[in-house]
Design a protein around this motif. Structure first.
Motif, mmCIF file in Angstrom:
data_model
loop_
_atom_site.group_PDB
_atom_site.id
_atom_site.type_symbol
_atom_site.label_atom_id
_atom_site.label_comp_id
_atom_site.label_asym_id
_atom_site.label_seq_id
_atom_site.Cartn_x
_atom_site.Cartn_y
_atom_site.Cartn_z
ATOM 1 N N PRO A 7 -6.517 7.756 -24.092
ATOM 2 C CA PRO A 7 -5.222 8.428 -24.059
ATOM 3 C C PRO A 7 -4.137 7.532 -24.653
ATOM 4 C CG PRO A 7 -5.860 7.700 -21.872
ATOM 5 C CD PRO A 7 -7.025 7.445 -22.781
ATOM 6 N N VAL A 8 -3.196 8.162 -25.315
ATOM 7 C CA VAL A 8 -2.092 7.435 -25.934
ATOM 8 C C VAL A 8 -1.081 7.073 -24.856
ATOM 9 C CG1 VAL A 8 -0.241 7.578 -27.635
ATOM 10 C CG2 VAL A 8 -2.448 8.679 -28.084
ATOM 11 N N ALA A 9 -0.716 5.796 -24.805
ATOM 12 C CA ALA A 9 0.275 5.349 -23.818
ATOM 13 C C ALA A 9 1.660 5.748 -24.307
ATOM 14 C CB ALA A 9 0.185 3.845 -23.634
ATOM 15 N N ARG A 10 2.367 6.475 -23.487
ATOM 16 C CA ARG A 10 3.724 6.895 -23.837
ATOM 17 C C ARG A 10 4.712 6.120 -22.966
ATOM 18 N NH1 ARG A 10 3.553 11.566 -27.020
ATOM 19 N NH2 ARG A 10 1.547 12.586 -26.964
ATOM 20 N N PRO A 11 5.842 5.751 -23.550
ATOM 21 C CA PRO A 11 6.846 5.023 -22.737
ATOM 22 C C PRO A 11 7.411 5.937 -21.657
ATOM 23 C CG PRO A 11 7.709 5.504 -24.928
ATOM 24 C CD PRO A 11 6.267 5.927 -24.920
ATOM 25 N N ALA A 12 7.787 5.320 -20.565
ATOM 26 C CA ALA A 12 8.366 6.078 -19.467
ATOM 27 C C ALA A 12 9.709 6.669 -19.906
ATOM 28 C CB ALA A 12 8.567 5.172 -18.251
ATOM 29 N N LYS A 13 10.041 7.817 -19.327
ATOM 30 C CA LYS A 13 11.287 8.487 -19.695
ATOM 31 C C LYS A 13 12.471 7.587 -19.331
ATOM 32 C CE LYS A 13 13.605 12.847 -19.502
ATOM 33 N NZ LYS A 13 13.492 14.246 -19.172
ATOM 34 N N GLY A 14 13.346 7.417 -20.274
ATOM 35 C CA GLY A 14 14.525 6.606 -20.060
ATOM 36 C C GLY A 14 14.338 5.148 -20.413
ATOM 37 N N SER A 15 13.116 4.731 -20.785
ATOM 38 C CA SER A 15 12.916 3.322 -21.144
ATOM 39 C C SER A 15 13.328 3.116 -22.590
ATOM 40 C CB SER A 15 11.460 2.920 -20.937
ATOM 41 O OG SER A 15 10.649 3.616 -21.837
ATOM 42 N N ALA A 16 13.783 1.935 -22.866
ATOM 43 C CA ALA A 16 14.235 1.602 -24.216
ATOM 44 C C ALA A 16 13.048 1.169 -25.058
ATOM 45 C CB ALA A 16 15.251 0.482 -24.144
ATOM 46 N N THR A 17 12.996 1.638 -26.288
ATOM 47 C CA THR A 17 11.971 1.192 -27.220
ATOM 48 C C THR A 17 12.654 0.541 -28.397
ATOM 49 O OG1 THR A 17 11.992 3.336 -28.329
ATOM 50 C CG2 THR A 17 10.359 3.025 -26.572
ATOM 51 N N MET A 18 11.992 -0.436 -28.955
ATOM 52 C CA MET A 18 12.558 -1.167 -30.085
ATOM 53 C C MET A 18 11.839 -0.793 -31.346
ATOM 54 S SD MET A 18 13.026 -4.914 -28.341
ATOM 55 C CE MET A 18 13.345 -5.626 -29.910
ATOM 56 N N ALA A 19 12.564 -0.497 -32.387
ATOM 57 C CA ALA A 19 11.973 -0.219 -33.686
ATOM 58 C C ALA A 19 11.827 -1.529 -34.436
ATOM 59 C CB ALA A 19 12.852 0.733 -34.473
ATOM 60 N N VAL A 20 10.681 -1.717 -35.038
ATOM 61 C CA VAL A 20 10.452 -2.967 -35.755
ATOM 62 C C VAL A 20 10.463 -2.689 -37.232
ATOM 63 C CG1 VAL A 20 8.814 -4.834 -36.115
ATOM 64 C CG2 VAL A 20 9.056 -3.818 -33.874
#
Length: 98
Positions: A85-98
């Motif tokens: 399964p694909v791990a999805r970030p939790a709702k409201g968590s910040a993700t960084m674009a690289v």
């Protein structure tokens, strides 16, 4: 009399699910068994496979057809690898674009 099981026999046995092969394992097994069967249906000066004698596949040099057919059938019959399964970030968590 005691109803306890002997120490050598554990009442808790771990039962693991059967392991499904990875895509590479499936392809490698199909390839290897296909080559082996193709070799058995081949004829040459130094080797003649047992199924190749008195057989149209061996007489007409069609060992490669046996290789392709067995490889295809094994690849089609072996179970598909499990997809992680694909791990999805939790709702409201910040993700960084690289």
């Amino acid at each position: 009399m005691s109803s306890r099981a002997p120490a050598s026999h554990s009442s808790r046995r771990s039962v693991s699910a059967p392991k499904t092969p990875t895509q590479a394992e499936k392809a490698t097994a199909s390839w290897a068994l296909g080559l082996g069967s193709g070799l058995l249906f081949s004829t040459s000066d130094w080797f003649t496979g047992p199924p190749a004698s008195n057989n149209p596949v061996g007489e007409y040099g069609l060992g490669w057809v046996a290789t392709v057919a067995v490889s295809f059938l094994l690849y089609a019959v072996l179970p598909r690898p499990a997809v992680a399964p694909v791990a999805r970030p939790a709702k409201g968590s910040a993700t960084m674009a690289v």
